[in-house]
Design a protein around this motif. Structure first.
Motif, mmCIF file in Angstrom:
data_model
loop_
_atom_site.group_PDB
_atom_site.id
_atom_site.type_symbol
_atom_site.label_atom_id
_atom_site.label_comp_id
_atom_site.label_asym_id
_atom_site.label_seq_id
_atom_site.Cartn_x
_atom_site.Cartn_y
_atom_site.Cartn_z
ATOM 1 N N MET A 185 0.839 -1.196 0.000
ATOM 2 C CA MET A 185 0.000 0.000 0.000
ATOM 3 C C MET A 185 0.873 1.245 0.000
ATOM 4 N N ARG A 186 0.378 2.304 -0.555
ATOM 5 C CA ARG A 186 1.158 3.516 -0.609
ATOM 6 C C ARG A 186 0.376 4.751 -0.178
ATOM 7 N N PRO A 187 -0.573 4.637 0.734
ATOM 8 C CA PRO A 187 -1.294 5.845 1.153
ATOM 9 C C PRO A 187 -0.481 6.616 2.170
ATOM 10 N N SER A 188 -0.682 7.932 2.236
ATOM 11 C CA SER A 188 -0.084 8.722 3.319
ATOM 12 C C SER A 188 -1.081 8.788 4.457
ATOM 13 N N GLY A 229 9.743 9.811 14.333
ATOM 14 C CA GLY A 229 10.372 8.499 14.245
ATOM 15 C C GLY A 229 10.194 7.976 12.833
ATOM 16 N N MET A 230 11.016 7.020 12.444
ATOM 17 C CA MET A 230 10.953 6.540 11.059
ATOM 18 C C MET A 230 11.435 5.099 10.962
ATOM 19 N N TRP A 265 7.591 4.475 7.213
ATOM 20 C CA TRP A 265 6.613 4.692 8.274
ATOM 21 C C TRP A 265 7.123 5.856 9.115
ATOM 22 N N VAL A 266 6.350 6.898 9.193
ATOM 23 C CA VAL A 266 6.728 8.116 9.911
ATOM 24 C C VAL A 266 5.812 8.273 11.116
ATOM 25 N N THR A 267 6.407 8.401 12.301
ATOM 26 C CA THR A 267 5.640 8.568 13.528
ATOM 27 C C THR A 267 5.781 9.998 14.025
ATOM 28 N N HIS A 293 1.602 5.361 13.113
ATOM 29 C CA HIS A 293 2.447 5.979 12.106
ATOM 30 C C HIS A 293 1.671 6.344 10.846
ATOM 31 N N LEU A 294 2.336 7.127 10.013
ATOM 32 C CA LEU A 294 1.842 7.513 8.702
ATOM 33 C C LEU A 294 2.674 6.790 7.658
ATOM 34 N N ALA A 295 2.033 6.182 6.665
ATOM 35 C CA ALA A 295 2.742 5.496 5.591
ATOM 36 C C ALA A 295 2.921 6.447 4.417
ATOM 37 N N VAL A 296 4.153 6.593 3.944
ATOM 38 C CA VAL A 296 4.443 7.527 2.860
ATOM 39 C C VAL A 296 5.430 6.887 1.899
#
Length: 213
Positions: A1-4, A114-115, A176-178, A185-188
């Motif tokens: 998946m590639r959603p933000s 975080g990442m 994954w950005v927290t 997290h956010l997926a980007v």
């Protein structure tokens, strides 16, 4: 998946091993926030647990009167993440990470994200996040539609125990950005190429405004 969008780790074993990297303490704030409910479907299969470490000095905690302790902190649900290229240098690569408030209310962020990097097939890549200072963290108030950004830096030169010929590591396809003081997290999409140096990425604290163009 590639959603933000918001996502919890697709595998329970990954959540346990990646927690140290994904944790984004802001130098203060409510670090006991509950994880956000999952909005994505877990990928089939369970990959081996990656080796994840943290590589930074802890940020001094803010005092009890710091704005980061006030109500109105931006939650992962409130934000959208984007990563944009900031230009290369000799052996180095740079990018900007932008968090935008997509909610209908003002909120604030304080500190570092975080990442965790993953392959295009969602397999975790060992990632080490270093927090840069100065500048130190500051409280950034985000009105609806407002943004804050951080600059990322990493090397494309193979480090110790990395192959000198060919790719030094798997090429990430996702990050994954927290957000600070959050657990979900956010997926980007990660379109910045390989990260050498055993997954070492340096980041500044979040600063006001969208990323420079």
């Amino acid at each position: 998946m590639r959603p933000s969008g918001i996502s919890k780790p697709p595998f329970a074993i990954v959540l346990a091993s990646a927690a140290a990297v994904l944790c984004a303490c802001g130098g203060g704030g409510d670090s006991g926030a509950s994880p956000t409910p999952s909005r994505t479907t877990a990928a089939p299969g369970t990959p081996p647990s990656p080796t994840i470490t943290r590589d930074f000095a802890p940020t001094p905690s803010a005092s009890s009167g710091s704005p980061s302790h006030a109500s109105g902190r931006c939650r992962s649900d409130d934000l959208e993440a984007r990563i944009s290229t900031a230009g290369p240098a000799a052996g180095q690569r740079y990018a900007f990470l932008t968090l935008t408030n997509t909610s209908g209310s003002a909120c604030h962020v304080y500190g570092y994200v975080g990442m965790l990097l993953l392959t295009a097939s969602d397999h975790p890549i060992p990632t080490r996040v270093e927090r840069l200072s100065p500048p130190g963290p500051q409280t950034v108030r985000l009105q609806p539609g407002g943004s804050a950004h951080a600059r990322l830096q990493w090397t494309v030169v193979p480090g110790p125990r990395e192959p000198e010929h060919g790719a030094c590591a798997p090429t990430p396809g996702l990050a994954w950005v927290t957000p600070p003081d959050e657990r979900s997290h956010l997926a980007v999409n990660w379109n910045q190429g390989v990260v050498c140096g055993n997954g070492h990425i340096s980041t500044t604290p979040l600063q006001p405004g969208a990323a420079p163009r």
